[in-house]
Write an enzyme that holds these catalytic residues in place. Structure first.
Site, mmCIF file in Angstrom:
data_model
loop_
_atom_site.group_PDB
_atom_site.id
_atom_site.type_symbol
_atom_site.label_atom_id
_atom_site.label_comp_id
_atom_site.label_asym_id
_atom_site.label_seq_id
_atom_site.Cartn_x
_atom_site.Cartn_y
_atom_site.Cartn_z
ATOM 1 N N CYS A 182 55.504 80.519 57.094
ATOM 2 C CA CYS A 182 54.074 80.334 57.388
ATOM 3 C C CYS A 182 53.286 80.412 56.080
ATOM 4 O O CYS A 182 52.338 79.660 55.848
ATOM 5 C CB CYS A 182 53.553 81.424 58.330
ATOM 6 S SG CYS A 182 54.467 81.622 59.861
ATOM 7 N N HIS A 186 49.935 78.787 54.335
ATOM 8 C CA HIS A 186 48.811 79.622 54.745
ATOM 9 C C HIS A 186 48.738 80.948 53.996
ATOM 10 O O HIS A 186 48.243 81.939 54.545
ATOM 11 C CB HIS A 186 48.858 79.868 56.253
ATOM 12 C CG HIS A 186 48.691 78.608 57.062
ATOM 13 N ND1 HIS A 186 47.499 77.930 57.111
ATOM 14 C CD2 HIS A 186 49.561 77.906 57.825
ATOM 15 C CE1 HIS A 186 47.648 76.860 57.900
ATOM 16 N NE2 HIS A 186 48.887 76.826 58.331
ATOM 17 N N ARG A 230 49.743 75.990 69.161
ATOM 18 C CA ARG A 230 49.498 75.935 67.720
ATOM 19 C C ARG A 230 50.726 76.451 66.945
ATOM 20 O O ARG A 230 51.174 75.848 65.980
ATOM 21 C CB ARG A 230 48.230 76.740 67.387
ATOM 22 C CG ARG A 230 47.841 76.874 65.934
ATOM 23 C CD ARG A 230 47.593 75.570 65.223
ATOM 24 N NE ARG A 230 48.838 74.863 64.887
ATOM 25 C CZ ARG A 230 48.909 73.661 64.358
ATOM 26 N NH1 ARG A 230 47.823 72.971 64.113
ATOM 27 N NH2 ARG A 230 50.080 73.101 64.088
ATOM 28 N N CYS A 234 53.416 74.339 64.607
ATOM 29 C CA CYS A 234 53.606 74.751 63.212
ATOM 30 C C CYS A 234 55.098 74.881 62.908
ATOM 31 O O CYS A 234 55.572 74.400 61.882
ATOM 32 C CB CYS A 234 52.933 76.096 62.944
ATOM 33 S SG CYS A 234 51.222 75.953 62.398
#
Lengths: 273, 219
Positions: A182, A186, A230, A234
Site C-alpha cells: 500500500c 500511499h 476500494r 487496490c
C-alpha cells in the site's frame, strides 16, 4: 438526503463533459479541467439512488426469518443508524470480533434474517451493469446517516488495537511480482499515478480527506463503491490475489485507515471520476 | 536545615525508585498482552494467507516474501534503511541480473513506447497469455508528448540526451529495468526482469525508448 434526484438531472451534464474533445495542449490545463470536472460532479450524486434503495432494504422484512434489519446493532444499539459509521470498525462482543460496516451487515443478515453466510456475501459489489449489490445499497444508506459526523474510531479494546497494528503491518507488506505494498503509492506526499493524485495515507490530513470520501459513486463504473470495494480493487492493481470480502485482513486495514482519519468530518457517499 | 536536606533528598530518591518500579511493572504487565512488532508482522502475514483467495494467475504464493520484500517491509521508507542492509540487498540483487546473451541492450523505441503506455499484466483479471506492460508512465515523465504521467519516480524526459548512449549507460539502463533493487535497495520500482514481468526483448525496447537519439524522450 436533500434533493435526492438532482443526480439524475446532472447525468446529462456529465455525458456532455465526457464527450467533449480531449485535445489538451498544456499539462496545467489538463489538471485544471479535471478539477473543474470534479467540481461539477458535486452538483448531483446518483449515490442517492443507492441510499434510497438501501433504506428500503434496511426496513423491509427479508430472508428466511422474514424480519427487517431494524434490530441490527451497528455499534450504538439495535436500530441506531445515525452516526454509527464514523465509529466503525469497532469490537463487537457478541461476535467477539472487530467488524467494519460490511462485516456487521453480513453478521445481521445471518443472525437476524437467517441468511446462510454464503448467501449474505453472494453479491458484495455491483457488476457495473444490471446486477446491483444489496450490500452496497445498505452501505450507501447507513453511511449517508453519518454525513457531518466527526470520525471517532476507538482503539480502546485490545482487539481494536491489535487490528490497527495488523492493518499497519499490512500497509507496509511488499509482495507479488511487482513488489508493491500500500505504501508504494500511499506512503509519500504530493505524488500522482498518471494524473490521479495519490493521498499519503500516513499523513493525517490526506488520510482524513481520502477516508471520509468513501463510499463513492464512481462515474466511470456507474456503481456506488464501498470501502471494501476500494481495498479489493487496490489489491488487484497491487497484483495480489483476490481480497476476501469482510476478511480479517480487510477489517484490519480498514481499522488502520479509519483511525488515521479520526477528527475529520465524514462526508460521503461522495462522487468520483 | 543543613541536616534535613540530605534526608529529604534520600526520601525523594526512594519515592522516585518506587515509582519507577511500579511503572516498570505496569509496563511488563502491559507487554504481556501486547504483541511485539515482530509478532504483529508474523501475525499479519498469517492473517493475509487466510484473507485472500487465488484468482486467475494470482496464486496465494504471491503473499510469500523474498529477502528484499521482507526486509523492505520492515522500514517505512527506503530512506530509513540502514546503510549495511542496503548494501547487502544491492549486492544480492546485482547477482540476479542476466544481460542479453547477444550483448545487445537496445531494441526498438516505438515498441518501447507501447510497453511504457501499457498498464496491464499480472493482475488477477489479466490474460496471462498476453505480454505485460511496464506502465512506465504511471510513475515517470518520458516523452514530451505524453502529458498524463505520474510522479512517484523521477522524470526521465531527456534521459539519453543527458547521459549519452555509451555501452556502459546501455548496460546500466538494462540492469536498472531488470532489477532496480540492485542499484537502489527498497526502490518502489518493480524488478521487471528478475520477477518475469517483461521479456528480454521488451526490456531492450524500453532501453531504446530511453536511449535512442531518435526516441521522442531525447528530442
Amino acid at each position: 438526503m436533500i434533493n435526492r434526484h438532482a443526480g439524475i438531472r446532472a447525468l446529462m451534464l456529465w455525458t456532455a463533459l465526457a464527450l467533449a474533445p480531449g485535445a489538451i495542449a498544456q499539462q496545467k490545463s489538463a489538471v485544471d479541467d479535471i478539477a473543474r470536472y470534479r467540481e461539477l460532479l458535486q452538483d448531483g450524486n446518483p449515490a442517492e439512488l443507492w441510499e434510497l434503495r438501501g433504506e428500503t432494504l434496511w426496513k423491509t422484512a427479508r430472508g428466511p426469518k422474514k424480519v427487517s434489519l431494524e434490530q441490527c446493532d451497528l455499534g450504538k444499539g439495535p436500530g441506531v443508524v445515525k452516526g454509527v459509521y464514523a465509529s466503525l470498525p469497532k469490537y463487537f462482543a457478541d461476535a467477539d470480533r472487530v467488524m467494519d460496516l460490511e462485516s456487521r451487515l453480513v453478521y445481521c443478515m445471518v443472525n437476524l434474517q437467517g441468511y446462510a453466510p454464503t448467501d449474505a456475501k453472494k453479491q458484495p459489489f455491483g457488476n457495473g451493469n444490471d446486477r446491483k449489490s444489496d450490500i452496497e445499497a445498505l452501505v450507501a444508506y447507513i453511511t449517508s446517516e453519518s454525513k457531518g459526523v466527526v470520525m471517532n474510531v476507538s482503539l480502546a479494546h485490545p482487539k481494536e488495537m491489535e487490528a490497527y497494528r495488523l492493518g499497519k503491518a499490512m500497509f507496509f507488506h511488499r509482495g507479488g511480482p511487482h513488489d508493491f505494498a500500500c505504501a508504494t503509492c500511499h506512503g509519500d506526499t504530493g505524488k500522482r499515478i498518471r494524473l490521479q493524485d495519490l493521498p499519503n495515507l500516513l499523513l493525517q490530513s490526506d488520510a482524513q480527506r481520502a477516508y471520509t470520501s468513501w463510499p463513492a459513486y464512481r462515474v466511470s463504473q456507474g456503481e456506488l463503491r464501498s470501502f471494501q470495494w476500494r481495498l479489493y480493487d487496490c489489491f488487484r492493481q497491487q497484483r495480489f490475489p483476490e481480497l476476501e470480502f469482510t476478511s480479517d485482513a480487510s477489517v484490519a486495514l480498514t481499522t488502520f485507515l479509519a483511525h488515521n482519519a479520526n477528527g475529520a468530518v465524514f462526508n460521503a457517499p461522495a462522487i468520483k471520476r | 536545615m543543613s541536616v534535613m536536606i540530605p534526608t529529604a533528598k534520600k526520601k525523594s530518591a526512594l519515592a522516585v525508585a518506587v515509582a519507577a518500579l511500579v511503572a516498570f511493572l505496569a509496563l511488563v504487565a502491559g507487554c504481556a498482552t501486547m504483541l511485539s512488532d515482530n509478532d504483529i508482522a508474523a501475525k499479519a502475514t498469517a492473517m493475509m494467507k487466510t484473507s485472500f483467495r487465488e484468482s486467475g494467475q494470482a496464486k496465494l504464493d504471491r503473499l510469500d516474501q523474498d529477502d528484499v520484500q521482507a526486509t523492505c517491509s520492515q522500514y517505512e521508507s527506503a530512506q530509513k534503511l540502514p546503510k549495511d542492509v542496503a548494501e547487502r540487498l544491492e549486492k544480492s540483487q546485482m547477482a540476479t541480473i542476466r544481460y542479453p546473451a547477444d550483448g545487445k541492450m537496445e531494441g526498438n523505441w516505438k515498441a518501447g513506447e507501447a510497453i511504457a503506455q501499457n498498464g496491464t499484466g499480472k493482475q488477477f483479471n489479466d490474460d496471462p497469455s498476453k505480454p505485460s506492460g511496464a506502465n512506465c508512465y504511471a510513475c515517470h515523465q518520458l516523452t514530451p508528448q505524453e502529458l498524463s504521467f505520474g510522479t512517484i519516480g523521477p522524470p526521465l524526459l531527456g534521459y539519453g540526451k543527458l547521459r549519452g548512449n555509451s555501452p556502459e549507460i546501455q548496460k546500466y539502463t538494462y540492469g536498472k529495468i531488470y532489477n532496480s533493487q540492485a542499484f537502489s535497495a527498497c526502490s518502489n520500482m518493480p524488478r521487471f526482469g528478475h520477477n518475469g514481468i517483461l521479456t528480454e526483448q521488451q526490456m531492450k525496447d524500453v532501453v531504446a525508448l530511453l536511449l535512442d537519439p531518435a526516441s521522442p524522450v531525447n528530442k
